[in-house]
Design an enzyme around this catalytic site. Structure first.
Site, mmCIF file in Angstrom:
data_model
loop_
_atom_site.group_PDB
_atom_site.id
_atom_site.type_symbol
_atom_site.label_atom_id
_atom_site.label_comp_id
_atom_site.label_asym_id
_atom_site.label_seq_id
_atom_site.Cartn_x
_atom_site.Cartn_y
_atom_site.Cartn_z
ATOM 1 N N SER A 1 -71.965 -5.355 -41.453
ATOM 2 C CA SER A 1 -72.703 -4.086 -41.339
ATOM 3 C C SER A 1 -73.647 -3.913 -42.528
ATOM 4 C CB SER A 1 -71.698 -2.939 -41.306
ATOM 5 O OG SER A 1 -72.360 -1.696 -41.299
ATOM 6 N N TYR B 1 -64.331 1.144 -44.982
ATOM 7 C CA TYR B 1 -65.101 0.386 -43.978
ATOM 8 C C TYR B 1 -66.147 -0.486 -44.677
ATOM 9 C CZ TYR B 1 -68.311 -0.519 -40.073
ATOM 10 O OH TYR B 1 -69.127 -1.126 -39.141
HETATM 11 N N1 LIG Z 1 -71.201 0.469 -33.708
HETATM 12 C C1 LIG Z 1 -72.089 0.269 -34.651
HETATM 13 O O1 LIG Z 1 -73.103 0.977 -34.753
HETATM 14 C C2 LIG Z 1 -71.895 -0.854 -35.635
HETATM 15 C C3 LIG Z 1 -72.793 -0.963 -36.706
HETATM 16 C C4 LIG Z 1 -72.625 -2.013 -37.607
HETATM 17 C C5 LIG Z 1 -71.600 -2.924 -37.405
HETATM 18 N N2 LIG Z 1 -70.742 -2.789 -36.359
HETATM 19 C C6 LIG Z 1 -69.666 -3.773 -36.202
HETATM 20 O O2 LIG Z 1 -69.654 -4.274 -34.880
HETATM 21 C C7 LIG Z 1 -68.315 -4.686 -34.521
HETATM 22 C C8 LIG Z 1 -67.950 -4.114 -33.165
HETATM 23 O O3 LIG Z 1 -67.965 -2.706 -33.262
HETATM 24 P P1 LIG Z 1 -68.136 -1.728 -32.008
HETATM 25 O O4 LIG Z 1 -69.039 -0.653 -32.454
HETATM 26 O O5 LIG Z 1 -68.424 -2.505 -30.789
HETATM 27 O O6 LIG Z 1 -66.649 -1.118 -31.958
HETATM 28 P P2 LIG Z 1 -65.710 -0.606 -30.773
HETATM 29 O O7 LIG Z 1 -66.478 -0.255 -29.551
HETATM 30 O O8 LIG Z 1 -64.864 0.442 -31.405
HETATM 31 O O9 LIG Z 1 -64.844 -1.904 -30.427
HETATM 32 C C9 LIG Z 1 -64.006 -2.478 -31.377
HETATM 33 C C10 LIG Z 1 -63.285 -3.673 -30.807
HETATM 34 O O10 LIG Z 1 -62.393 -4.155 -31.821
HETATM 35 C C11 LIG Z 1 -61.077 -4.188 -31.315
HETATM 36 N N3 LIG Z 1 -60.075 -3.830 -32.340
HETATM 37 C C12 LIG Z 1 -60.039 -2.728 -33.110
HETATM 38 N N4 LIG Z 1 -58.931 -2.726 -33.867
HETATM 39 C C13 LIG Z 1 -58.245 -3.855 -33.550
HETATM 40 C C14 LIG Z 1 -57.019 -4.401 -33.971
HETATM 41 N N5 LIG Z 1 -56.213 -3.803 -34.880
HETATM 42 N N6 LIG Z 1 -56.616 -5.571 -33.429
HETATM 43 C C15 LIG Z 1 -57.381 -6.189 -32.502
HETATM 44 N N7 LIG Z 1 -58.539 -5.715 -32.064
HETATM 45 C C16 LIG Z 1 -58.972 -4.558 -32.561
HETATM 46 C C17 LIG Z 1 -61.057 -3.186 -30.179
HETATM 47 O O11 LIG Z 1 -60.013 -3.533 -29.304
HETATM 48 P P3 LIG Z 1 -59.192 -2.469 -28.418
HETATM 49 O O12 LIG Z 1 -59.862 -2.461 -27.088
HETATM 50 O O13 LIG Z 1 -57.835 -3.052 -28.397
HETATM 51 O O14 LIG Z 1 -59.282 -1.141 -29.133
HETATM 52 C C18 LIG Z 1 -62.434 -3.355 -29.583
HETATM 53 O O15 LIG Z 1 -62.450 -4.424 -28.684
HETATM 54 C C19 LIG Z 1 -67.411 -4.199 -35.676
HETATM 55 O O16 LIG Z 1 -67.114 -5.273 -36.517
HETATM 56 C C20 LIG Z 1 -68.274 -3.173 -36.385
HETATM 57 O O17 LIG Z 1 -67.935 -3.027 -37.733
HETATM 58 C C21 LIG Z 1 -70.870 -1.780 -35.468
#
Ligand SMILES: NC(=O)c1ccc[n+]([C@@H]2O[C@H](COP(=O)([O-])OP(=O)(O)OC[C@H]3O[C@@H](n4cnc5c(N)ncnc54)[C@H](OP(=O)(O)O)[C@@H]3O)[C@@H](O)[C@H]2O)c1
Length: 274
Positions: free
Chosen positions: A144, A167
């Site tokens: 990020s 985070y």
């Molecule tokens: N969203 C943004 O704007 C943004 C910006 C910068 C970076 N990112 C990065 O992008 C990546 C994906 O984020 P997202 O926004 O798509 O998040 P999200 O929709 O909340 O999805 C997170 C995923 O991670 C899994 N997860 C969470 N905790 C876990 C655990 N303890 N064990 C196994 N799996 C787990 C979840 O599985 P479950 O289905 O089991 O919950 C889900 O599949 C992350 O690394 C995040 O930091 C996101």
């Protein structure tokens, strides 16, 4: 890189941007190993992919807040697949999932450090023999722009905890690890890069933080897919990207002594140094 016939593991693909990437890789002909904690969400994704006429993904269930389950995930992939062309370390929790209080992992580590960083560190190391054997292969660490320097006197944030710092620390750790690992893998044919996919995509972690989304999952997903298969990044390693473009990370990422400390700590915490 053509994805047809390639095998890709993407953690955290039951939701959010990981789900988008998994669907697109399946459409491109890859054998997709999806991962998450929730079997029902995984089955819904598998059905969607199958109905669209592509090969069904293979689901691996593991809670990455447990190092034992993380190890089991790696062992299962190693035992069940002859190759691994891409490993995307994408699973993560945001600053506010399950509220603002400090939480710890099964192993007693600060939760965001454990799930967002340490699990990917452990998986990458365990999967390296297969990635090496499948070279040219790629590792993509989904980090990020939210980055906070690590205070090595309090990595577990026992004092003055805040979810956003937790985070951001975990995300910088992923970037530091990327630079280190790239160095280690020089000449192996395995590359590793990290990225900020997009800012505040409309996903569960953003909504859990009470933030109004300003970008789409498609935008972030395409940035991840660029590092997975883009020809222009073939052979490039140890870099950080903001979306599609190479960018500078927090200065601590380029501090060799800090990276060395993080590496030693991570090897110890994951049991890899033993
Ligand atoms: N969203 C943004 O704007 C943004 C910006 C910068 C970076 N990112 C990065 O992008 C990546 C994906 O984020 P997202 O926004 O798509 O998040 P999200 O929709 O909340 O999805 C997170 C995923 O991670 C899994 N997860 C969470 N905790 C876990 C655990 N303890 N064990 C196994 N799996 C787990 C979840 O599985 P479950 O289905 O089991 O919950 C889900 O599949 C992350 O690394 C995040 O930091 C996101």
């Amino acid at each position: 890189m053509k994805m047809d016939g390639k095998t890709v593991l993407i953690t955290g693909s039951t939701d959010g941007v990981g789900r988008y990437v998994a669907r697109n890789l399946a459409a491109a002909g890859a054998k997709v190993l999806i991962h998450g904690r929730d079997k029902t969400r995984a089955e819904t994704l598998a059905d969607e992919i199958r109905r669209a006429g592509y090969a069904a993904p293979i689901f691996y269930q593991a809670d990455l807040s447990s190092l034992a389950e993380t190890r089991q995930l790696a062992e299962a992939v190693l035992a069940e697949h002859k190759r691994l062309d891409v490993f995307i370390s994408n699973a993560g929790i945001g600053s506010q999932n399950q509220g603002p209080a400090r939480q710890t992992s099964t192993n007693g580590y600060e939760l965001r450090f454990a799930v967002n960083y340490l699990s990917g560190f452990l998986l990458a190391h365990r999967l390296l023999p297969l990635l090496n054997a499948s070279a040219p292969s790629r590792i993509v660490n989904v980090a990020s722009l939210g980055q906070h320097p690590i205070d090595f006197d309090d990595v577990m944030l026992t004092k003055g905890y805040s979810g956003s710092r937790a985070y951001a620390q975990s995300k910088l750790a992923q970037i530091m690890f990327t630079i280190d690992l790239a160095d280690e893998l020089k000449g192996s044919g395995v590359t590793v890069n990290s990225l900020h996919p997009a800012t505040y995509m409309n996903t569960t972690m953003v909504r859990a933080g009470g933030i109004t989304p300003i970008s789409t999952v498609e935008q972030g997903g395409e940035a991840i897919l660029h590092l997975v298969s883009g020809d222009d990044v073939a052979g490039k390693s140890g870099l950080f990207f903001n979306g599609m473009r190479q960018a500078e990370a927090n200065p601590q990422a380029y501090d060799e002594a800090a990276r060395k400390r993080l590496r030693a700590l991570s090897l110890e915490l994951t049991g890899l140094s033993g």
